[in-house]
Design an enzyme around this catalytic site. Structure first.
Site, PDB file in Angstrom:
ATOM      1  N   GLY A 177     -14.332  -3.723   0.468  1.00 20.93           N
ATOM      2  CA  GLY A 177     -15.704  -3.214   0.592  1.00 20.93           C
ATOM      3  C   GLY A 177     -15.989  -2.106  -0.404  1.00 20.93           C
ATOM      4  N   LYS A 207     -20.794 -16.468   0.747  1.00 19.67           N
ATOM      5  CA  LYS A 207     -22.236 -16.218   0.800  1.00 19.67           C
ATOM      6  C   LYS A 207     -22.789 -15.537  -0.442  1.00 19.67           C
ATOM      7  CE  LYS A 207     -22.653 -15.962   5.740  1.00 19.67           C
ATOM      8  NZ  LYS A 207     -22.817 -15.088   6.883  1.00 19.67           N
ATOM      9  N   GLY A 233     -11.370  -8.395  -1.153  1.00 18.16           N
ATOM     10  CA  GLY A 233     -10.379  -8.858  -0.175  1.00 18.16           C
ATOM     11  C   GLY A 233      -9.815 -10.247  -0.409  1.00 18.16           C
ATOM     12  N   ARG A 251       0.821  -1.221   0.000  1.00 18.65           N
ATOM     13  CA  ARG A 251       0.000   0.000   0.000  1.00 18.65           C
ATOM     14  C   ARG A 251       0.851   1.266   0.000  1.00 18.65           C
ATOM     15  NH1 ARG A 251      -4.776  -2.052   4.046  1.00 18.65           N
ATOM     16  NH2 ARG A 251      -6.035  -2.919   2.381  1.00 18.65           N
TER      17      ARG A 251
HETATM   18  P1  AMP Z   1     -16.554 -13.782   1.112  1.00 20.93           P
HETATM   19  O1  AMP Z   1     -16.079 -12.992   2.289  1.00 20.93           O
HETATM   20  O2  AMP Z   1     -18.027 -13.990   1.066  1.00 20.93           O
HETATM   21  O3  AMP Z   1     -15.962 -13.303  -0.198  1.00 20.93           O
HETATM   22  O4  AMP Z   1     -15.993 -15.234   1.340  1.00 20.93           O
HETATM   23  C1  AMP Z   1     -14.623 -15.554   1.372  1.00 20.93           C
HETATM   24  C2  AMP Z   1     -14.490 -16.852   2.100  1.00 20.93           C
HETATM   25  O5  AMP Z   1     -15.267 -17.840   1.456  1.00 20.93           O
HETATM   26  C3  AMP Z   1     -13.089 -17.416   2.161  1.00 20.93           C
HETATM   27  O6  AMP Z   1     -12.615 -17.277   3.457  1.00 20.93           O
HETATM   28  C4  AMP Z   1     -13.248 -18.880   1.766  1.00 20.93           C
HETATM   29  O7  AMP Z   1     -12.603 -19.763   2.660  1.00 20.93           O
HETATM   30  C5  AMP Z   1     -14.745 -19.086   1.856  1.00 20.93           C
HETATM   31  N1  AMP Z   1     -15.235 -20.167   0.996  1.00 20.93           N
HETATM   32  C6  AMP Z   1     -14.966 -20.376  -0.304  1.00 20.93           C
HETATM   33  N2  AMP Z   1     -15.558 -21.506  -0.734  1.00 20.93           N
HETATM   34  C7  AMP Z   1     -16.238 -22.032   0.311  1.00 20.93           C
HETATM   35  C8  AMP Z   1     -17.042 -23.194   0.499  1.00 20.93           C
HETATM   36  N3  AMP Z   1     -17.265 -24.046  -0.504  1.00 20.93           N
HETATM   37  N4  AMP Z   1     -17.575 -23.400   1.710  1.00 20.93           N
HETATM   38  C9  AMP Z   1     -17.333 -22.545   2.713  1.00 20.93           C
HETATM   39  N5  AMP Z   1     -16.579 -21.417   2.608  1.00 20.93           N
HETATM   40  C10 AMP Z   1     -16.033 -21.173   1.419  1.00 20.93           C
END
Ligand code: AMP
Length: 421
Positions: free
Chosen positions: A402, A219, A379, A35
């Site tokens: 974000g 999610k 991120g 950064r």
């Molecule tokens: P997000 O913050 O929603 O972008 O999610 C990122 C996180 O999703 C990472 O820490 C990954 O470990 C998790 N992730 C990716 N694939 C899966 C999965 N199949 N089941 C559970 N967590 C997951």
């Protein structure tokens, strides 16, 4: 709106909002200076134009003055990277900062102490949970008044304002947005901000086709607005990671104990994609385990199986995209001229489940080398591409987590609005 390229910095003191929120080790040494390095073009431009710099940033999430989060820790790294001595104001406002800024000469670099040592920066009262609603309201009102004073004290240090902190542009904080009003004719974006906006606008507004977006992460609920916005723009949408299981279930698959959210919402997205002629690619196979509790503790020494994604055993959870999924996604990606990647397609933090995300990274790199424009942002996908040392082989890696997501959702970010307005 002023432009950093044409603004006359001669003998001007520029107060610049940087994002120097860098990781430190237990000896308070900077462990990743990305950064700070990214800010060099803006710093050099101001110096070569005959100006001086008053640098403001936050570090961590202190709840008041905290030695651990003092910006003095970053001075050695900063001095090494900018090649000159840094003057330090141990309080970001007040007499000493005012005196130091008054004496600045062209080419001087003054670093202000962590803005978040003051609650005024974020404008959020620091009360404990026991505070009543009445107390909260009164504290908010009082802080609003104090914030005005804080902003004018910061603004009084300088002749012009530059915002070069894309990562905090979605926050309406004192230094990221509110201060801009004090410089109606002397405010502008720095080079990081300019290149972030250019890269995202290029992808969202004028993509060369075919345009493929890869969305992953845990999610679907947090990405629903982006998915909908992308449906108006992309040709192909690859949905991987935890969010894919909701779609598989919506299509009648058996997903075992994999993450699942609102199935009706997934059905709606599938219908909308069909209507808009967007091809949705879901995983066809997935790496599963029954020992997922261990995995989420960071332990990769678990038994795994490759399973058809529509037929995951009842006691197992899918944690990474399987080889057949990667194969089908590869075909679409290598034909694409624009690629946007946000979110890992598996639990990449644990090596046993990192192969899917690593392969996606390699395919995006290959597509880029064949002429596609690739933007990686958000991120965790940035953490993933850095983990695999491939960041310099894609077209652009966004620094904003974000902020990037909110900008892609079509929201007007306070830090951007404050400069443009
Ligand atoms: P997000 O913050 O929603 O972008 O999610 C990122 C996180 O999703 C990472 O820490 C990954 O470990 C998790 N992730 C990716 N694939 C899966 C999965 N199949 N089941 C559970 N967590 C997951």
């Amino acid at each position: 709106m002023q432009s950093i390229d044409s603004y006359d910095f001669n003998r001007k003191r520029a107060i610049v909002r940087f994002d120097f929120n860098v990781p430190l080790n237990e000896k308070f040494e900077v462990t990743d200076d990305t950064r700070i390095r990214a800010a060099i073009p803006t710093i050099e431009k101001i110096f070569s134009g005959g100006g001086s710099i008053i640098a403001m940033t936050h570090l961590g999430r202190p709840k008041g003055v905290t030695e651990k989060y003092s910006l003095k820790h970053i001075i050695p790294t900063l001095e090494k990277l900018i090649g000159k001595k840094v003057i330090f104001a141990p309080d970001c406002v007040g007499e000493e900062a005012a005196e130091l800024s008054k004496n600045l000469k062209p080419g001087d670099f003054l670093l202000l102490e962590n803005l978040r040592f003051y609650a005024e920066e974020e404008g959020k009262p620091r009360l404990d949970d026991s505070a009543t609603q009445e107390e909260k309201d009164a504290a908010k009102k009082e802080l609003k008044v104090k914030q005005k004073d804080f902003v004018s004290k910061l603004a009084s240090l300088a002749d012009c304002y530059v915002n070069d902190a894309f990562g905090t542009a979605h926050r309406a904080h004192a230094s990221t947005a509110i201060i801009a009003a004090n410089f109606p004719n002397d405010k502008m974006f720095g080079y990081i901000m300019n290149s972030e906006l250019k890269a995202i606008d290029k992808v969202l507004d004028a993509p060369e086709r075919p345009f493929t977006a890869i969305l992953g992460g845990s999610k679907v609920s947090t990405k629903i607005t982006i998915i909908k916005r992308l449906l108006d723009r992309v040709d192909n949408l690859i949905l991987g990671g935890g969010m894919s299981f909701t779609f598989i279930k919506a299509l009648g698959g058996k997903i075992g104990l994999s993450i699942c959210e609102d199935v009706e919402l997934a059905k709606e997205i599938i219908r909308e994609a069909e209507a808009k002629n967007v091809k949705i690619y879901l995983p066809v196979d997935v790496v599963t385990t029954t020992q997922f509790d261990e995995v989420f503790k960071g332990n990769g020494s678990v038994e795994t199986k490759i399973s058809d994604i529509r037929n995951i055993p009842d006691d197992a959870q899918g944690l990474d995209a399987g080889p057949e999924s990667i194969k089908s996604w590869k075909e679409a990606l290598l034909k694409s001229k624009t690629i946007l990647w946000n979110g890992p397609v598996g639990v990449f933090e644990v090596d046993t489940f990192a192969a899917g995300t690593l392969n996606i990274a390699k395919i995006v790199v290959e597509a880029t080398s064949k002429g596609a424009y690739s933007l990686v942002g958000g991120g965790d996908s940035v953490a993933a591409i850095n983990k695999f040392n491939l960041a310099d082989k894609v077209s652009y890696v966004s620094t904003g987590g974000g902020a990037l997501l909110e900008y892609m959702e079509g929201l007007c970010l306070p830090g951007i609005k404050a400069i443009k307005e």
